[in-house]
Motif scaffolding. Structure first.
Motif, PDB file in Angstrom:
ATOM      1  N   GLU A  27      71.687  31.727  60.980  1.00  0.00           N
ATOM      2  CA  GLU A  27      72.669  32.370  61.515  1.00  0.00           C
ATOM      3  C   GLU A  27      73.466  32.247  62.624  1.00  0.00           C
ATOM      4  OE1 GLU A  27      73.617  35.344  59.643  1.00  0.00           O
ATOM      5  OE2 GLU A  27      72.087  34.630  58.141  1.00  0.00           O
ATOM      6  N   GLY A  42      73.868  33.795  65.180  1.00  0.00           N
ATOM      7  CA  GLY A  42      73.175  34.259  66.701  1.00  0.00           C
ATOM      8  C   GLY A  42      71.876  33.677  66.728  1.00  0.00           C
ATOM      9  N   ASP A  43      71.743  32.436  65.955  1.00  0.00           N
ATOM     10  CA  ASP A  43      70.253  31.884  66.063  1.00  0.00           C
ATOM     11  C   ASP A  43      70.554  30.382  66.901  1.00  0.00           C
ATOM     12  OD1 ASP A  43      68.943  33.792  64.662  1.00  0.00           O
ATOM     13  OD2 ASP A  43      69.471  32.757  62.757  1.00  0.00           O
ATOM     14  N   PRO A  62      73.792  31.891  74.935  1.00  0.00           N
ATOM     15  CA  PRO A  62      74.188  31.763  73.323  1.00  0.00           C
ATOM     16  C   PRO A  62      75.185  30.506  73.228  1.00  0.00           C
ATOM     17  CG  PRO A  62      74.434  33.983  73.969  1.00  0.00           C
ATOM     18  CD  PRO A  62      74.068  33.282  75.217  1.00  0.00           C
ATOM     19  N   ARG A  77      81.336  37.124  70.380  1.00  0.00           N
ATOM     20  CA  ARG A  77      80.193  36.542  69.889  1.00  0.00           C
ATOM     21  C   ARG A  77      79.002  36.424  70.784  1.00  0.00           C
ATOM     22  NH1 ARG A  77      78.981  31.027  66.913  1.00  0.00           N
ATOM     23  NH2 ARG A  77      76.821  30.933  67.732  1.00  0.00           N
ATOM     24  N   ALA A 126      77.936  40.005  72.165  1.00  0.00           N
ATOM     25  CA  ALA A 126      76.972  40.690  71.143  1.00  0.00           C
ATOM     26  C   ALA A 126      75.568  39.884  71.172  1.00  0.00           C
ATOM     27  CB  ALA A 126      77.529  40.864  69.831  1.00  0.00           C
ATOM     28  N   GLN A 127      75.583  38.804  71.293  1.00  0.00           N
ATOM     29  CA  GLN A 127      74.196  38.310  71.018  1.00  0.00           C
ATOM     30  C   GLN A 127      73.580  38.177  72.454  1.00  0.00           C
ATOM     31  OE1 GLN A 127      74.472  33.986  69.692  1.00  0.00           O
ATOM     32  NE2 GLN A 127      72.228  33.576  70.620  1.00  0.00           N
ATOM     33  N   ARG A 139      71.890  41.761  72.373  1.00  0.00           N
ATOM     34  CA  ARG A 139      70.758  41.779  71.605  1.00  0.00           C
ATOM     35  C   ARG A 139      69.568  41.095  72.313  1.00  0.00           C
ATOM     36  NH1 ARG A 139      70.297  37.408  66.891  1.00  0.00           N
ATOM     37  NH2 ARG A 139      70.057  36.126  69.059  1.00  0.00           N
ATOM     38  N   ASP A 140      69.966  39.809  72.742  1.00  0.00           N
ATOM     39  CA  ASP A 140      68.739  39.056  73.476  1.00  0.00           C
ATOM     40  C   ASP A 140      68.039  39.878  74.799  1.00  0.00           C
ATOM     41  OD1 ASP A 140      69.154  37.308  71.409  1.00  0.00           O
ATOM     42  OD2 ASP A 140      70.045  35.758  72.583  1.00  0.00           O
ATOM     43  N   THR A 160      77.915  45.610  69.273  1.00  0.00           N
ATOM     44  CA  THR A 160      76.483  45.191  68.999  1.00  0.00           C
ATOM     45  C   THR A 160      76.228  44.721  67.442  1.00  0.00           C
ATOM     46  OG1 THR A 160      76.033  47.378  68.248  1.00  0.00           O
ATOM     47  CG2 THR A 160      75.510  46.952  70.721  1.00  0.00           C
ATOM     48  N   THR A 161      77.042  43.545  67.270  1.00  0.00           N
ATOM     49  CA  THR A 161      76.998  42.898  66.013  1.00  0.00           C
ATOM     50  C   THR A 161      75.613  42.639  65.510  1.00  0.00           C
ATOM     51  OG1 THR A 161      79.279  42.105  66.773  1.00  0.00           O
ATOM     52  CG2 THR A 161      78.196  41.288  64.844  1.00  0.00           C
ATOM     53  N   TYR A 162      74.856  41.890  66.786  1.00  0.00           N
ATOM     54  CA  TYR A 162      73.458  41.620  66.267  1.00  0.00           C
ATOM     55  C   TYR A 162      72.302  42.694  66.197  1.00  0.00           C
ATOM     56  CZ  TYR A 162      76.394  37.016  66.217  1.00  0.00           C
ATOM     57  OH  TYR A 162      77.268  36.128  66.023  1.00  0.00           O
TER      58      TYR A 162
END
Length: 299
Positions: free
Chosen positions: A25, A27-28, A90, A97, A100-101, A104-105, A120-122
């Protein structure tokens, strides 16, 4: 007379950047930047192994902290340990992006907040996974490639990165010896980290902690840049100075933690990081605090 100018991209001397990919993905993926003592300070620093400070929000925090670590070490008269600064961000140039990442993180729970103005896409609540990534994937790889001391890992961050640092200090301290949190977003999830019932302090070995906030972070009316009226009204109840005092108070009862907490005069959220990280590095890495005497080097 002819005058010519030549521009060249300047990189931090001796620094290297890795990209770690843990899945398929978008976000990975993360950039991991590493700044060991630069070539002109290698002799003074010695062969290592060195303590490593893993900084969250590396895009915002890494370069400043690395330059400060190098400059302060050079002028420390041997009274500051040489530090390897590591920045984690990220792996993207897309600001939406990245935001958003980052959200999350850096957040420990899946709740939403009116103070967080990002998509908050992720999802949210990835702080535990982020701590695992640093402790179990990033740090071991860097320790195999660089002269780093696995017994002396530090974790640090600013704003949401400071929130994750404080959460790890309370709940997931294993594997980290030092913590540096600047202007941490302790308002998260209705002040989750200030509530002993919701966030008890995990058992841990001894650790060193530096906390800081800007004097002008006691309310949006004192901030710079000047906020639009609507945003200022939305953030009217935000008092990061009081939040940090409450958090430091929680830590004060734990004898195995050496905690220093500071309100830095005349600084605000947009300006506090350079002053705070300078003071934090000196507090956390000065020689003599662990029985280590001054080393040769510095001028």
């Amino acid at each position: 007379m002819t005058i010519t100018w030549t521009a060249a991209r300047m990189e931090l001397p001796g620094a290297v950047q890795y990209t770690v990919v843990t899945g398929s993905e978008p976000g990975d993926q993360w950039h991991v930047s590493v700044a060991p003592p630069p070539p002109n300070l290698r002799k003074a620093a010695g062969p290592g192994p060195f303590p490593a400070l893993y900084l969250l929000d590396g895009l915002l925090t890494f370069a400043t902290a690395a330059h400060i670590a190098h400059t302060t070490f050079a002028y420390s008269l041997g009274q500051l340990r040489p530090i390897v600064v590591v920045g984690i961000s990220p792996a993207t140039d897309d600001l939406r992006r990245l935001s958003a990442q980052r959200a999350r993180d850096m957040t420990p729970t899946s709740t939403d907040s009116g103070y967080l103005h990002v998509k908050t896409t992720y999802g949210m609540g990835g702080a535990g996974a982020m701590v695992d990534l640093i402790r179990d994937v990033i740090a071991p790889h860097l320790e195999s490639a660089h002269p780093l001391d696995p017994a002396d890992r530090g974790l640090g961050g600013f704003s949401l990165g400071g929130l994750l640092t404080c959460w790890a200090l309370l709940r997931r301290p294993e594997g980290f010896r030092r913590f540096l949190a600047v202007s941490p977003s302790l308002w998260w999830d209705d002040h989750l980290l200030l509530d002993p019932r919701r966030t008890p302090v995990a058992a841990r070995d001894a650790g060193d902690v530096y906390l800081a906030v800007g004097e002008r972070e006691d309310g949006p009316h004192r901030s710079w840049p000047i906020m639009p009226d609507e945003l200022r009204r939305e953030l009217a109840d935000l008092d990061m100075v009081a939040d940090l005092a409450a958090f430091a108070g929680r830590l004060g009862g734990h004898r195995n933690l050496d905690v220093r907490s500071e309100v830095i005069p005349d600084e605000q959220h947009a300006t506090v990081w350079p002053a705070a990280v300078t003071r934090g590095l000196v507090h956390l890495y000065r020689t003599g605090r662990d029985g280590e005497g001054p080393r040769e080097g510095g001028s």
